[in-house]
Design an enzyme around this catalytic site. Sequence first.
Site, mmCIF file in Angstrom:
data_model
loop_
_atom_site.group_PDB
_atom_site.id
_atom_site.type_symbol
_atom_site.label_atom_id
_atom_site.label_comp_id
_atom_site.label_asym_id
_atom_site.label_seq_id
_atom_site.Cartn_x
_atom_site.Cartn_y
_atom_site.Cartn_z
ATOM 1 N N ARG A 177 0.882 -1.197 0.100
ATOM 2 C CA ARG A 177 -0.067 -0.002 0.064
ATOM 3 C C ARG A 177 0.823 1.438 0.092
ATOM 4 O O ARG A 177 0.505 2.366 0.270
ATOM 5 C CB ARG A 177 -1.052 0.024 1.231
ATOM 6 C CG ARG A 177 -2.115 -1.203 0.974
ATOM 7 C CD ARG A 177 -3.055 -0.906 2.109
ATOM 8 N NE ARG A 177 -4.101 -1.972 1.848
ATOM 9 C CZ ARG A 177 -4.224 -3.032 2.490
ATOM 10 N NH1 ARG A 177 -3.143 -3.474 3.427
ATOM 11 N NH2 ARG A 177 -5.137 -3.827 2.314
ATOM 12 N N LYS A 179 4.159 11.227 -11.356
ATOM 13 C CA LYS A 179 3.461 10.327 -12.203
ATOM 14 C C LYS A 179 4.166 9.099 -12.286
ATOM 15 O O LYS A 179 5.367 9.149 -12.534
ATOM 16 C CB LYS A 179 3.112 10.938 -13.444
ATOM 17 C CG LYS A 179 1.984 12.142 -13.450
ATOM 18 C CD LYS A 179 1.922 12.581 -15.150
ATOM 19 C CE LYS A 179 0.839 13.616 -15.150
ATOM 20 N NZ LYS A 179 0.580 13.874 -16.535
ATOM 21 N N GLU A 188 11.724 17.072 -25.446
ATOM 22 C CA GLU A 188 10.967 17.305 -24.298
ATOM 23 C C GLU A 188 11.439 18.583 -23.470
ATOM 24 O O GLU A 188 10.586 19.264 -23.088
ATOM 25 C CB GLU A 188 11.180 15.983 -23.013
ATOM 26 C CG GLU A 188 10.567 15.043 -23.430
ATOM 27 C CD GLU A 188 8.725 15.021 -23.131
ATOM 28 O OE1 GLU A 188 8.282 16.205 -22.593
ATOM 29 O OE2 GLU A 188 7.848 14.082 -23.351
ATOM 30 N N LYS A 195 9.131 22.327 -14.741
ATOM 31 C CA LYS A 195 8.221 21.443 -14.351
ATOM 32 C C LYS A 195 7.877 21.487 -12.749
ATOM 33 O O LYS A 195 6.737 21.177 -12.186
ATOM 34 C CB LYS A 195 8.857 19.915 -14.646
ATOM 35 C CG LYS A 195 7.788 19.009 -14.198
ATOM 36 C CD LYS A 195 8.003 17.559 -15.318
ATOM 37 C CE LYS A 195 6.687 16.717 -15.101
ATOM 38 N NZ LYS A 195 6.919 15.419 -15.674
ATOM 39 N N GLU A 225 -2.961 17.478 -12.018
ATOM 40 C CA GLU A 225 -3.300 17.679 -13.461
ATOM 41 C C GLU A 225 -4.959 18.308 -13.434
ATOM 42 O O GLU A 225 -5.644 17.751 -14.469
ATOM 43 C CB GLU A 225 -2.976 16.626 -14.419
ATOM 44 C CG GLU A 225 -2.962 16.810 -15.807
ATOM 45 C CD GLU A 225 -2.322 15.753 -16.641
ATOM 46 O OE1 GLU A 225 -3.238 15.384 -17.456
ATOM 47 O OE2 GLU A 225 -1.323 15.360 -16.585
ATOM 48 N N ARG A 231 -1.397 22.026 -14.758
ATOM 49 C CA ARG A 231 -0.337 20.982 -15.409
ATOM 50 C C ARG A 231 -0.695 20.268 -16.786
ATOM 51 O O ARG A 231 0.181 19.652 -17.282
ATOM 52 C CB ARG A 231 -0.266 19.641 -14.194
ATOM 53 C CG ARG A 231 0.938 18.858 -14.514
ATOM 54 C CD ARG A 231 1.054 17.858 -13.287
ATOM 55 N NE ARG A 231 2.108 16.727 -13.506
ATOM 56 C CZ ARG A 231 2.586 16.138 -12.483
ATOM 57 N NH1 ARG A 231 1.992 15.968 -11.383
ATOM 58 N NH2 ARG A 231 3.230 15.188 -12.785
ATOM 59 N N ASN A 285 1.504 18.500 -21.600
ATOM 60 C CA ASN A 285 1.031 17.546 -22.475
ATOM 61 C C ASN A 285 1.043 17.962 -23.839
ATOM 62 O O ASN A 285 0.520 17.477 -24.886
ATOM 63 C CB ASN A 285 -0.528 17.074 -22.138
ATOM 64 C CG ASN A 285 -0.725 16.113 -20.716
ATOM 65 O OD1 ASN A 285 0.260 15.411 -20.518
ATOM 66 N ND2 ASN A 285 -1.838 16.550 -20.440
ATOM 67 N N HIS A 321 1.845 15.649 -26.671
ATOM 68 C CA HIS A 321 1.342 14.212 -26.082
ATOM 69 C C HIS A 321 0.272 13.677 -26.864
ATOM 70 O O HIS A 321 0.059 12.371 -26.861
ATOM 71 C CB HIS A 321 1.307 14.179 -24.737
ATOM 72 C CG HIS A 321 2.671 14.433 -24.098
ATOM 73 N ND1 HIS A 321 3.746 15.574 -24.303
ATOM 74 C CD2 HIS A 321 3.584 13.405 -23.478
ATOM 75 C CE1 HIS A 321 4.684 15.301 -23.727
ATOM 76 N NE2 HIS A 321 4.744 13.997 -22.950
ATOM 77 N N HIS A 347 1.060 10.186 -28.101
ATOM 78 C CA HIS A 347 0.715 8.897 -27.563
ATOM 79 C C HIS A 347 0.130 8.107 -28.603
ATOM 80 O O HIS A 347 0.258 7.042 -28.427
ATOM 81 C CB HIS A 347 -0.070 9.138 -26.275
ATOM 82 C CG HIS A 347 0.513 9.652 -24.974
ATOM 83 N ND1 HIS A 347 -0.132 9.992 -23.971
ATOM 84 C CD2 HIS A 347 1.996 9.777 -24.955
ATOM 85 C CE1 HIS A 347 0.831 10.232 -23.034
ATOM 86 N NE2 HIS A 347 2.071 10.132 -23.432
ATOM 87 N N HIS A 392 9.723 7.710 -26.956
ATOM 88 C CA HIS A 392 8.600 8.584 -26.544
ATOM 89 C C HIS A 392 8.881 10.089 -27.068
ATOM 90 O O HIS A 392 7.956 10.737 -27.538
ATOM 91 C CB HIS A 392 8.535 8.687 -25.060
ATOM 92 C CG HIS A 392 7.542 9.513 -24.312
ATOM 93 N ND1 HIS A 392 6.119 9.423 -24.693
ATOM 94 C CD2 HIS A 392 7.720 10.623 -23.651
ATOM 95 C CE1 HIS A 392 5.373 10.709 -24.029
ATOM 96 N NE2 HIS A 392 6.616 11.341 -23.382
#
Length: 364
Positions: free
Chosen positions: A122, A144, A186, A228, A238, A242, A246, A249, A253, A266
């Site tokens: 957990r 993330k 990036e 960032k 997000e 935030r 993206n 992206h 993606h 990526h």
Amino acid sequence: MPRMTISVSPRPYEAVIEAGLVGRVGARLRDVLGARDQLFVVTVAPVRRRWGKALTTSLVGAGYKAHWVEMPDGERSKKLATVEQLAEKLVRLGADRDAVVVAFGGGVVGDVAGLLASLYMRGVDVVQIPTTMLAQVDASIGGKTGVNLRAGKNLLGTFHQPRAVLIDPEILSTLPEREFRAGLYEVLKCGVIGRPELFSRLEKLEVRQLRKDAAGLEWFIAEAVKLKAEIVAADEREGGLRRMLNFGHTVGHALEATSGYRRFLHGEAVAWGMIAATHISRAMNRCNELTARRITEAVLSLGPLPRVEVRGREILQAIQGDKKTRGGVVHFVLPREVGKVEIGSDVPGNLVLEAVNEIAGLSN
């Protein structure tokens, strides 16, 4: 030695950028973690072969017992089955609730190890030691975690902030040029969304010269991390701001997913995604021709990109399954000018098809 605080609740943490840091990680972690002595280093074989001895020496010298836990390399290993396999290894190695997972690798390792740490018993602590340009400037910051599903990228994940991010630019000296350039896309993204000076310096850059310029490389990494850190501190999960991160992206993606995560790194997929989003922005009169041309030329100037060999309809279908689509509405980050972007939720499908055709044409 740049140090940036990522101000998130309930516990802020630091990102430290320092040449040669991999040989001093043990001492740094003693300051952060205190008395705990068992670390579980999640990595891939190439990183362990090149840098494992230096990291082990540092950790043992600081009194830690380091267990190495290898995972398969590459984006195709970024799946829930990998997390389960790693968790079983932790159990066999005796990891308990005081365990600390150390993510020692690129963005895939960071995402998978972060998700592992968030789920194991957990939730246990994680430390990020990124070894690729992309991971150093982006993936390791912000908490993330995630793995891919067949339907799309990062559809399973959590927010699990690390205890520290330790960035050693010297590690990049052994990075293949393609991987290095993939990370620079990036960095360029950061310039478009909020760092005009970073963009201006990068659009005039010779990539091979940067690899020899230690001070310049550290500056680019630090500027991307600062941006960032600011955005994550303002919007950890997000909810609004935030989402600017993206940029590129949405289509990026989709390119990764439709190519089975085989064709693009990526950062390369994001590069084409930035050009596509810029084309959409220009077509919708959100930016002027000069801005669109600058962004497109800056992306292409960083080096060759894999060809785009996919139909626009496939991209549209993949976008509909992306986690950035909400209530059936696709959200794009669209540039207004260099240093300023906005969220567009009114992008018609025909413009997406047109943008995909545009990047396909540029890639030939």
